[in-house]
Design an enzyme around this catalytic site. Structure first.
Site, PDB file in Angstrom:
ATOM      1  CB  CYS A  47      40.742  43.316  35.239  1.00  0.00           C
ATOM      2  SG  CYS A  47      42.633  42.560  35.267  1.00  0.00           S
ATOM      3  CG  HIS A 102      36.770  37.634  36.615  1.00  0.00           C
ATOM      4  ND1 HIS A 102      37.983  38.072  37.073  1.00  0.00           N
ATOM      5  CD2 HIS A 102      36.147  37.985  37.345  1.00  0.00           C
ATOM      6  CE1 HIS A 102      37.835  38.731  38.305  1.00  0.00           C
ATOM      7  NE2 HIS A 102      36.498  38.426  38.529  1.00  0.00           N
TER       8      HIS A 102
HETATM    9  C1  CIR Z   1      41.185  39.096  42.476  1.00  0.00           C
HETATM   10  O1  CIR Z   1      41.240  37.835  42.703  1.00  0.00           O
HETATM   11  O2  CIR Z   1      39.918  39.372  42.532  1.00  0.00           O
HETATM   12  C2  CIR Z   1      42.211  39.620  41.956  1.00  0.00           C
HETATM   13  N1  CIR Z   1      43.592  39.105  42.403  1.00  0.00           N
HETATM   14  C3  CIR Z   1      42.540  39.539  40.357  1.00  0.00           C
HETATM   15  C4  CIR Z   1      41.189  40.336  39.624  1.00  0.00           C
HETATM   16  C5  CIR Z   1      41.382  40.139  38.324  1.00  0.00           C
HETATM   17  N2  CIR Z   1      40.256  40.855  37.699  1.00  0.00           N
HETATM   18  C6  CIR Z   1      39.878  40.508  36.370  1.00  0.00           C
HETATM   19  O3  CIR Z   1      40.348  39.884  35.617  1.00  0.00           O
HETATM   20  N3  CIR Z   1      38.838  41.229  35.821  1.00  0.00           N
END
Ligand code: CIR
Length: 306
Positions: A301, A210
């Site tokens: 996150c 992201h």
């Molecule tokens: C994903 O792949 O969506 C989750 N394992 C990690 C999401 C992390 N989110 C973020 O950095 N905003």
């Protein structure tokens, strides 16, 4: 608001211990059976015991080792999440831990489900199909705070982790999760709320899941950013970029820090980022994030902050 890992921590810890004990027990039984079979009659005149025993020792030892590691990792993740919540409270926030939904293993990364501002909130539409359903639970929660709740619609996709707010301007990352449709829709919603926005394409940088995996706005014109984004950031009109702390490739994960009131949360283990912030008289709170990093998640996150 921070979303708690799956079940309540104690339930989860207990369940994981049971699963680990059960796996070890089954491994012992299967290995014993395997040895018995292996030491049985020769097949086609070739004794099986020698080679099979070497193999079984290795395989079963690995199963036990991995099981122990997974269990340890889960314990650490729960501890790290609890420390994160304590840190937010220590910075003066009221924290609500939402009930976990077992259908969504990535649900703890709650930031991806919505964009929350002082003037309104926009429900995201996560780019990973497995995460799309997470938004329903957040909608229920945000309803009590926001009369104005817009949402990103198909074919748009947008993860909150791709949206970086900086004093009324929103940088929107175009990424593997957020497409142009999603970014356009968000820009229109933000415009209606009186905010400006611009996009930043990070698809050429595979290290960043992201946008906020590699950038943080820390207030007063101060940014932390992955070295590869610094140039683009500095040349961007319409935002205050007075000071940028570049993160080297080895410390890129450290760029995902979060300002909460007068403190800056920084992942432990990124000494250059912490030192650079302290040199600027910032109050740094270091948090161990090793287990969330393994899941591609960072400090920002794990919560929606409003
Ligand atoms: C994903 O792949 O969506 C989750 N394992 C990690 C999401 C992390 N989110 C973020 O950095 N905003």
């Amino acid at each position: 608001m921070a979303k708690k890992k799956r079940r309540h921590g104690d339930d989860l810890r207990g369940a994981s211990r049971l699963a680990i004990d059960a796996t070890k027990g089954v491994t012992d039984v299967v290995e014993a059976m395997h040895r018995t079979i292996a030491s049985g009659p020769d097949i086609l005149g070739r004794p099986l015991e020698g080679p099979v025993r070497v193999l079984t020792g290795l395989v079963y030892g690995s199963v036990r080792g991995v099981t122990k590691l997974v269990g340890g990792s889960l314990d650490r993740a729960l501890e790290q999440h609890a420390a994160y919540v304590r840190a937010l409270r220590g910075c003066g926030l009221n924290v609500t831990c939402l009930q976990a939904d077992d259908a969504y293993p990535d649900g703890t990364f709650v930031e991806d489900t919505a964009i929350v501002t002082e003037r309104g909130a926009i429900l995201a539409r996560p780019g990973a199909p497995s995460r799309e359903g997470e938004v329903g639970g957040i909608l229920e929660y945000l309803r009590s705070f926001y009369a104005d709740l817009a949402r990103i619609e198909a074919p748009g996709t947008l993860d909150g982790g791709d949206v970086c707010a900086a004093d009324g301007h929103f940088l929107i990352g175009i990424s593997a999760r957020t497409n142009e449709h999603g970014a356009d829709q968000l820009a229109r919603h933000l415009d209606r709320l009186g905010y400006t926005s611009s996009t930043l394409d990070i698809r050429a940088n595979p290290a960043l899941l992201h946008l906020k995996s590699g950038i943080a706005y820390l207030g007063d014109g101060l940014w932390a950013a992955d070295g590869a984004i610094v140039g683009t950031l500095r040349s961007r009109a319409g935002i205050d970029v007075r000071d940028v702390i570049p993160a080297s490739p080895a410390e890129a994960y450290g760029a995902n820090c979060v300002r909460v009131n007068d403190s800056i949360l920084v992942a432990a283990g990124y000494p250059r980022m912490s030192a650079a912030l302290e040199a600027r008289d910032c109050r740094v709170v270091r948090l161990e994030m090793s287990e969330f990093r393994k899941m591609d998640g960072g400090l920002s996150c794990l919560s929606l902050r409003f």
